[in-house]
Structures are given as C-alpha cells and as structure tokens.
Scaffold this motif. Structure first.
Motif, PDB file in Angstrom:
ATOM      1  N   GLY A   1       0.815  -1.201   0.000  1.00  0.00           N
ATOM      2  CA  GLY A   1       0.000   0.000   0.000  1.00  0.00           C
ATOM      3  C   GLY A   1       0.853   1.258   0.000  1.00  0.00           C
ATOM      4  O   GLY A   1       1.696   1.439   0.870  1.00  0.00           O
ATOM      5  N   VAL A   2       0.623   2.128  -0.986  1.00  0.00           N
ATOM      6  CA  VAL A   2       1.391   3.368  -1.123  1.00  0.00           C
ATOM      7  C   VAL A   2       0.478   4.543  -0.790  1.00  0.00           C
ATOM      8  O   VAL A   2      -0.542   4.746  -1.449  1.00  0.00           O
ATOM      9  CB  VAL A   2       1.953   3.522  -2.548  1.00  0.00           C
ATOM     10  N   GLY A   3       0.833   5.295   0.214  1.00  0.00           N
ATOM     11  CA  GLY A   3       0.028   6.442   0.596  1.00  0.00           C
ATOM     12  C   GLY A   3      -0.227   6.438   2.093  1.00  0.00           C
ATOM     13  O   GLY A   3       0.270   5.589   2.828  1.00  0.00           O
ATOM     14  N   THR A   4      -1.007   7.393   2.528  1.00  0.00           N
ATOM     15  CA  THR A   4      -1.339   7.515   3.941  1.00  0.00           C
ATOM     16  C   THR A   4      -2.839   7.370   4.136  1.00  0.00           C
ATOM     17  O   THR A   4      -3.629   7.575   3.209  1.00  0.00           O
ATOM     18  CB  THR A   4      -0.881   8.875   4.495  1.00  0.00           C
ATOM     19  N   ALA A   5      -3.225   7.011   5.358  1.00  0.00           N
ATOM     20  CA  ALA A   5      -4.649   6.854   5.655  1.00  0.00           C
ATOM     21  C   ALA A   5      -5.389   8.181   5.552  1.00  0.00           C
ATOM     22  O   ALA A   5      -6.558   8.222   5.174  1.00  0.00           O
ATOM     23  CB  ALA A   5      -4.827   6.248   7.042  1.00  0.00           C
ATOM     24  N   GLN A   6      -4.708   9.292   5.881  1.00  0.00           N
ATOM     25  CA  GLN A   6      -5.341  10.603   5.790  1.00  0.00           C
ATOM     26  C   GLN A   6      -5.456  11.068   4.342  1.00  0.00           C
ATOM     27  O   GLN A   6      -6.390  11.782   3.969  1.00  0.00           O
ATOM     28  CB  GLN A   6      -4.555  11.645   6.592  1.00  0.00           C
TER      29      GLN A   6
END
Length: 364
Positions: free
Chosen positions: A271-276
């Motif tokens: 997974g690439v990215g942030t939860a926000q």
C-alpha cells in the motif's frame, strides 16, 4: 532443517538388519581375543591404558557406526525438511493511475514506488525473471518476464500516469505473462464474458444453428474454468502489486485475486500512501485520495501472501528489502533422506578404514 520427530521409513521391516550389528561386534571381539591385536604395533607405553584401548578400537567403532548408517539407508528413511522454494518469475504490477501523483509520500507516490521497485529488482537473484505491468484504466504488459535487469529498470522508469485504476485487470495480465500455458481466458475475465467458438456450419438444406451470444437472449457467457490448486502452492511464481488500493475500473480485484489463488500464485500487496491522504487538483476539480488498505489486505489474504503498508519512501525501500526475503518462500516437505544416511555411513566406514591403515598398516 530436519524435524527429527517426523522420521518415517518406507521399508521399516528392513530395520531388523540392525540386529546384525551385535553379531559383527561379537566377531570383532572374538578376533581380538584370538590374538590379532598382538600383530599390531604396540602403543606408546607412556600413554594411559584407557587411551591405548580407545585408539586401538576406535577404527572398528567408526566402521560399526558406518555400517549402521548404511543399514538404516536400506530402509529408506523419510523426514519433513524445511526447504527454500526457488522463485522463477516475479511480476511487478505497479499502479500508474492519476491518484499516484499524490504527494503524501515524497516526492510523490509514483516516484517513491518506482525507486523502491528498482531497488527490489536489483536485489533479486540472477536466475529470477522479472516483468512489469502498468495498472491504469486498462492494465498493460510493459515488460515481459526477463532476466535482463536493465530492461526491467527501463520499463519502470517509462511508466506514465493515466486516468483510472484497473487493479483486477493488472492481476490477470500479470498471471497471463507468468503462466502463458495455463489456458487463462484473459479477455473473458477482463470483459466478463468469453468469445463463443466459431460456427462449423451445417449441410445445405439442414437445420439452421440456433443463434448464440448476448444478442440472442441466451444465458450470459462464462469464463473458462481451470483446474484449481491450493492457494499459495505455486512456489515458482509471485506477483507484487503496488497501489493505493483505489480501483475504479475493470473486473473486481477480489475476484481476480481468487483466480490467482486458484492457480496457486501469491499476490503480495504494497500500500502506497497515507490513511489521511491528500487533496489532488486536476482540471478545476478537487478530490481527496487516500490509501484503501481493505482491498489490498483482502487480495493478499486470499492468495496466502502478505500485505505491507508504507507512509514514506524510506518505508517503501525497507518493504521491498523485506519482500526480497519473503518471496524466497520456505515450506515443509517430506523428503527421502536415504542418500544422506548412506553418505554418512560411507564416510564413517572410510574414516575407520583409513585410520586403521594409517596407524597399523592394515584394515583388519
């Protein structure tokens, strides 16, 4: 690594041959009592009696142990071993949708993913073939599996962002590139139907064949079914899917993950990215894009693989280093170890005979 408690024998009845070892020991003792030992050179008188007896009888003891190993080998022992499973092909399915422009992973999701993917490629053994699939609105094979690392690096560098994200199509294209002889119906899986076979015609004057296909009102066509194997059982191939998890085109990625599982192929997801997430602006519109871990975790779970999450570029690099070791799978396999027992027995017999020849100039 050998699990001793798992040892079994194909021919356990032959273990009775071990009962002959006391017979051989008795023959040796009788031989010694008949005075054969007096024909051997005497040991150093300064050495203790115990040491003298040990060195005199040690060669015979080694030969006896070696014979025991050879007799055990005849019974064909088997044991469960933890063995490395060599991976022959790894496909990198890299999300190249517009959401990968997001900068919540510096300098951007796609640039960080490309850098980490190249690090992964360079860390693979030379015999492993690597391929690249671009996953956008329509997945495409960018580089077929090859052992030429420069071609794979070049394919990763040439990835360009496009609208849409067909994660399910990316899995199918990767499977077809790895397993070209599997009979996988790529078009049917991606489009949701298969092309009907061509008509073979009918004799003149004969009945006309019934129309087929969606236009005739018949039942919808189904993809060709393939023989299923246990999930994760194909240890020669693996897929690494790198995405933010936001699929919005093509077939359902969960269903395509089940296709991979039925073929035994593991799909590791990153997974690439942030939860926000972050807000992307394009063509006068704003849209918040964030990491959707749910689908990525489900894909990995179905295929008996693992999911990795990264919030920054450094985490991505560490993930790919971890993947390099994860993909070289290990599994427990029942293996016959007769050759190992025979080799050990021959070494002991040879060692005992060589020792006796070196010390006494004879074997017996």
């Amino acid at each position: 690594m050998l699990e001793w408690h798992s040892i079994q024998f194909v021919w356990p009845s032959l273990l009775w041959l071990l009962a002959t070892l006391p017979l051989w020991l008795g023959v040796y003792i009788a031989w010694q009592r008949r005075g054969v030992q007096r024909a051997w050179p005497s040991a150093n008188m300064n050495t203790g009696a115990t040491n003298i007896r040990f060195r005199r009888h040690a060669p015979a003891l080694l030969v006896l142990l070696g014979l025991g190993g050879l007799l055990v080998a005849i019974a064909r022992p088997q044991a469960i071993l933890l063995l490395p499973s060599r991976i022959d092909t790894v496909m990198l399915a890299i999300d190249s949708s517009g959401s990968m422009r997001a900068g919540d992973v510096q300098p951007s999701r796609i640039e960080a993913a490309q850098a980490a993917a190249k690090s992964f490629v360079l860390g693979q053994p030379g015999q492993v073939k690597l391929g690249v699939v671009s996953v956008a609105g329509a997945a495409a094979l960018v580089q077929a599996p090859t052992d030429q690392r420069d071609l794979v690096i070049q394919a990763i560098d040439q990835l360009s962002l496009q609208p849409g994200s067909a994660l399910g199509s990316g899995i199918v294209i990767a499977l077809h590139a790895m397993l070209p002889g599997s009979g996988l119906d790529v078009r049917g899986l991606i489009d949701g139907e298969t092309t009907p076979p061509a008509s073979t015609g009918t004799p003149l004057g004969g009945p006309k064949p019934a129309p087929t296909g969606p236009a005739s009102g018949t039942a919808p066509l189904r993809p060709i079914s393939l023989p299923k194997v246990p999930p994760g059982s194909n240890t020669a191939a693996a897929i690494v899917l790198l995405s933010d998890g936001q699929g919005n085109a093509g077939p359902d990625p969960i269903k395509m993950a089940q296709v991979a599982a039925d073929l035994g192929v593991r799909v590791y997801t990153v997974g690439v990215g942030t939860a926000q997430g972050t807000v992307l602006k394009a063509q006068g519109m704003q849209m918040r894009v964030k990491l959707d871990e749910t689908s990525l975790k489900k894909i990995a779970e179905i295929t008996k693989a693992e999911y990795f999450s990264a919030d920054n570029r450094q985490d991505l690099l560490q993930i790919y280093q971890s993947l390099s070791s994860k993909i070289v799978l290990k599994k427990h396999r029942r293996t016959e170890i007769s050759a190992l027992c025979a080799l050990l027995g021959m070494l002991l017999v040879s060692w005992g005979c060589a020792w006796a020849w070196w010390r006494h100039g004879r074997i017996i």
